[in-house]
Write a protein that holds these residues in place. Structure first.
Motif, PDB file in Angstrom:
ATOM      1  N   PRO A 122       0.841  -1.205   0.000  1.00  0.00           N
ATOM      2  CA  PRO A 122       0.000   0.000   0.000  1.00  0.00           C
ATOM      3  C   PRO A 122       0.877   1.257   0.000  1.00  0.00           C
ATOM      4  N   PHE A 123       0.493   2.223  -0.808  1.00  0.00           N
ATOM      5  CA  PHE A 123       1.271   3.463  -0.858  1.00  0.00           C
ATOM      6  C   PHE A 123       0.339   4.649  -1.094  1.00  0.00           C
ATOM      7  N   GLU A 124       0.857   5.814  -0.800  1.00  0.00           N
ATOM      8  CA  GLU A 124       0.162   7.062  -1.079  1.00  0.00           C
ATOM      9  C   GLU A 124       1.182   8.075  -1.574  1.00  0.00           C
ATOM     10  N   VAL A 125       0.719   9.088  -2.305  1.00  0.00           N
ATOM     11  CA  VAL A 125       1.565  10.175  -2.765  1.00  0.00           C
ATOM     12  C   VAL A 125       1.002  11.473  -2.217  1.00  0.00           C
ATOM     13  N   ILE A 126       1.822  12.195  -1.455  1.00  0.00           N
ATOM     14  CA  ILE A 126       1.398  13.456  -0.852  1.00  0.00           C
ATOM     15  C   ILE A 126       2.090  14.593  -1.596  1.00  0.00           C
ATOM     16  N   PRO A 127       1.325  15.439  -2.268  1.00  0.00           N
ATOM     17  CA  PRO A 127       1.945  16.474  -3.098  1.00  0.00           C
ATOM     18  C   PRO A 127       2.675  17.518  -2.264  1.00  0.00           C
ATOM     19  N   GLY A 128       3.609  18.195  -2.926  1.00  0.00           N
ATOM     20  CA  GLY A 128       4.331  19.296  -2.299  1.00  0.00           C
ATOM     21  C   GLY A 128       4.347  20.493  -3.234  1.00  0.00           C
ATOM     22  N   VAL A 129       4.673  21.654  -2.702  1.00  0.00           N
ATOM     23  CA  VAL A 129       4.813  22.847  -3.536  1.00  0.00           C
ATOM     24  C   VAL A 129       5.994  22.624  -4.476  1.00  0.00           C
ATOM     25  N   THR A 130       5.731  22.594  -5.768  1.00  0.00           N
ATOM     26  CA  THR A 130       6.807  22.343  -6.709  1.00  0.00           C
ATOM     27  C   THR A 130       7.700  23.576  -6.860  1.00  0.00           C
ATOM     28  N   SER A 131       8.931  23.352  -7.274  1.00  0.00           N
ATOM     29  CA  SER A 131       9.929  24.419  -7.279  1.00  0.00           C
ATOM     30  C   SER A 131       9.558  25.584  -8.189  1.00  0.00           C
ATOM     31  N   ALA A 132       8.879  25.302  -9.300  1.00  0.00           N
ATOM     32  CA  ALA A 132       8.482  26.389 -10.197  1.00  0.00           C
ATOM     33  C   ALA A 132       7.554  27.363  -9.485  1.00  0.00           C
ATOM     34  N   ALA A 133       6.562  26.837  -8.772  1.00  0.00           N
ATOM     35  CA  ALA A 133       5.627  27.691  -8.045  1.00  0.00           C
ATOM     36  C   ALA A 133       6.320  28.394  -6.884  1.00  0.00           C
ATOM     37  N   GLY A 134       7.192  27.679  -6.173  1.00  0.00           N
ATOM     38  CA  GLY A 134       7.904  28.289  -5.051  1.00  0.00           C
ATOM     39  C   GLY A 134       8.841  29.388  -5.495  1.00  0.00           C
TER      40      GLY A 134
END
Length: 254
Positions: A111-123
């Motif tokens: 079982p796995f999940e993917v938790i998004p993060g603020v990507t570098s382009a937006a940051g």
């Protein structure tokens, strides 16, 4: 032991405060954390006592672990019952190889999940005061890797990007900066198009150099801009100068 689980987590673009609440909760719960080079050390303090922390950072030409070794480790630790957090800079699914790690978990039946993060382009865009889109100036943007510009196996259609997208956000482009600018100009983007490089975006070490496609290489060399740095190309780069006076006033008030 029962089979564990894997959380593939985005840590954001550098500033530790830009991580999500959900991502922090996973760090607090983790038995094992495998973390990348651009992840702030401050975030590891959220791990509980006894959490195993494994560095697997990758710098140009220097990899602590290969991608296959990383995938093997996250699967092996989860197989024996651990909650494994794979902590990655930016967003896992934007040049983060998170898809490969999710596939490794899926193939192993974990079982796995993917938790998004603020990507570098937006940051980088927000931190430098350069909108990716802006009414009347830019109605589209694209993110693209610059690491393999040129050569026989070039994966990027610079000829199409040069004409079809208002704002370009180029990841991993410092080493190929001259080639990237050359490709865009060769395929019709004006040499006078505004461009900016944001080094160490969102952190206290952030530096920004602005110019045009025609002179950004020389300006970056003069300032000795290095990795990690985001290249932004497009007319919205000019908005930065409009925002800087207000930013200076705010800082004086503070």
């Amino acid at each position: 032991m029962s089979r564990g689980r894997i959380s593939i987590v985005g840590a954001g673009p550098g500033d530790p405060e830009l991580i999500t609440v959900k991502a922090l909760r996973r760090l607090e719960e983790a038995d094992v954390v495998l973390y990348d080079r651009l992840v702030s050390d401050e975030l590891l303090n959220y791990c509980r006592t006894g959490t195993l922390k494994i560095y697997c950072g990758k710098a140009p030409g220097r990899h602590a672990l290969t991608q296959s070794e990383i995938e093997r480790l996250i699967v092996d630790y989860a197989t024996v019952g651990h909650h494994v957090v794979r902590l990655k800079g930016g967003d896992p699914f934007v040049f983060g190889r998170g898809g490969e790690e999710a596939l490794a978990a899926a193939r192993a039946g974990i079982p796995f999940e993917v938790i998004p993060g603020v990507t570098s382009a937006a940051g980088a865009s927000a931190s430098a005061g350069i909108p990716l889109t802006h009414r009347g100036t830019a109605a589209s943007f694209a993110v693209v890797t610059g690491s393999r510009c040129g050569g026989e196996n070039a994966p990027v259609r610079w000829d199409l990007l040069a004409q079809s997208v208002d704002t370009l956000a180029v990841y991993m482009g410092v080493a190929k900066l001259g080639e990237i600018c050359g490709e865009l100009i060769r395929h019709g983007r004006a040499a006078s198009t505004p461009a900016a490089l944001i080094e160490n975006a969102t952190t206290s070490a952030e530096r920004v150099v602005t110019g045009t496609l025609g002179d950004i290489v020389q300006r970056a060399a003069a300032m000795r801009i290095g990795n990690p740095a985001m290249l932004l190309v497009g007319d919205t780069v000019g908005i930065r100068e409009m925002l800087r006076p207000a930013e200076a006033v705010e800082r004086r008030i503070v």
